[in-house]
Design an enzyme around this catalytic site. Sequence first.
Site, PDB file in Angstrom:
ATOM      1  N   ASN A 111      24.734 -55.435  32.771  1.00 51.71           N
ATOM      2  CA  ASN A 111      25.558 -54.446  32.072  1.00 51.71           C
ATOM      3  C   ASN A 111      25.471 -53.147  32.870  1.00 51.71           C
ATOM      4  OD1 ASN A 111      26.814 -52.677  30.369  1.00 51.71           O
ATOM      5  ND2 ASN A 111      25.306 -52.805  28.720  1.00 51.71           N
ATOM      6  N   HIS A 145      27.851 -53.197  21.498  1.00 47.36           N
ATOM      7  CA  HIS A 145      26.621 -52.687  22.116  1.00 47.36           C
ATOM      8  C   HIS A 145      26.083 -51.536  21.271  1.00 47.36           C
ATOM      9  CE1 HIS A 145      23.820 -50.845  24.871  1.00 47.36           C
ATOM     10  NE2 HIS A 145      23.815 -51.983  25.528  1.00 47.36           N
ATOM     11  N   GLU A 189      19.473 -57.489  21.167  1.00 48.28           N
ATOM     12  CA  GLU A 189      18.953 -56.318  21.878  1.00 48.28           C
ATOM     13  C   GLU A 189      18.345 -55.342  20.877  1.00 48.28           C
ATOM     14  OE1 GLU A 189      21.013 -55.680  25.910  1.00 48.28           O
ATOM     15  OE2 GLU A 189      22.299 -54.749  24.429  1.00 48.28           O
ATOM     16  N   SER A 210      15.210 -53.553  28.348  1.00 49.08           N
ATOM     17  CA  SER A 210      14.107 -53.331  29.285  1.00 49.08           C
ATOM     18  C   SER A 210      13.630 -54.597  29.973  1.00 49.08           C
ATOM     19  CB  SER A 210      12.935 -52.628  28.592  1.00 49.08           C
ATOM     20  OG  SER A 210      13.306 -51.317  28.230  1.00 49.08           O
TER      21      SER A 210
HETATM   22  P1  PGA Z   1      18.252 -51.998  29.688  1.00 52.83           P
HETATM   23  O1  PGA Z   1      19.667 -52.107  28.939  1.00 52.83           O
HETATM   24  O2  PGA Z   1      18.025 -53.326  30.391  1.00 52.83           O
HETATM   25  O3  PGA Z   1      18.413 -50.859  30.641  1.00 52.83           O
HETATM   26  O4  PGA Z   1      17.224 -51.738  28.646  1.00 52.83           O
HETATM   27  C1  PGA Z   1      20.081 -53.277  28.305  1.00 52.83           C
HETATM   28  C2  PGA Z   1      21.410 -53.054  27.644  1.00 52.83           C
HETATM   29  O5  PGA Z   1      21.691 -51.924  27.203  1.00 52.83           O
HETATM   30  O6  PGA Z   1      22.237 -53.990  27.550  1.00 52.83           O
END
Ligand code: PGA
Length: 236
Positions: A6, A87, A158, A200
Amino acid sequence: MIYIGNYKMDIPSKEYIEDYAKIEKGNNMLGLALPYVYLDRFSPLLKDNNVLVGAQNVTNATVKESTGEISAEMLLDVGCNFAIVGHSERRRDKSETVSRIKEKCEQALSKNLCVVLCVGETREEYENCNTSKVLEKQLKDVLNSKMINENNMIIAYEPVWAIGTGLIPTIDEVEIVIRHIKSMIERWAKCNIKVLYGGSCKPNNAKLLKSAQGLDGLLIGGACKNVVEMQSIINA
Ligand code: PGA
């Protein structure tokens, strides 16, 4: 496994896209969700290398008199395979409600654009042990849609508190949530939708996250901007 980057709101260089297209996937599926304005330019190169191309949003508007909106048909026209919907950054900053998100999913699915639907609880909801309740609310209406099947929808779990923070849930927690999401899928959508984890995910925790039972892949924000990191997540 499915790996989706993403890219969020940033400018991808041609070199980056060329390197991303060369990532060694093995038997895995690889995708990249780009900002709208780069889709037309970069989708051919990505698709030629079997990388699925995604947008990071799609409109719920149904009439052409919707200035500034981007429809599922337009995304298909520039080579998109999928759109990320719901999201947490959009739920939070753009007041995207559950019903608007359902409309977006239906708009996309009705035009044969696949959906990666993001769900997840906030820090406060997590601390109050409300994760299950929150996920049911985010998923029930969408999963009840007759348009869904295992080829046009992916769910990405997420936890909001894990996105961009360096924090991740324990593997037990991930497994419990995946089981719960899959039981909702079975109950409401009655098919076999895949479930990803996002938040993360980095080269140093990818192996651990990938050990979660029932996990079908990862949605990767920050780390996808570095092709070497993306490759080591896939190899982990
Ligand atoms: P991140 O973002 O891997 O930077 O935590 C994941 C996302 O927002 O889809």
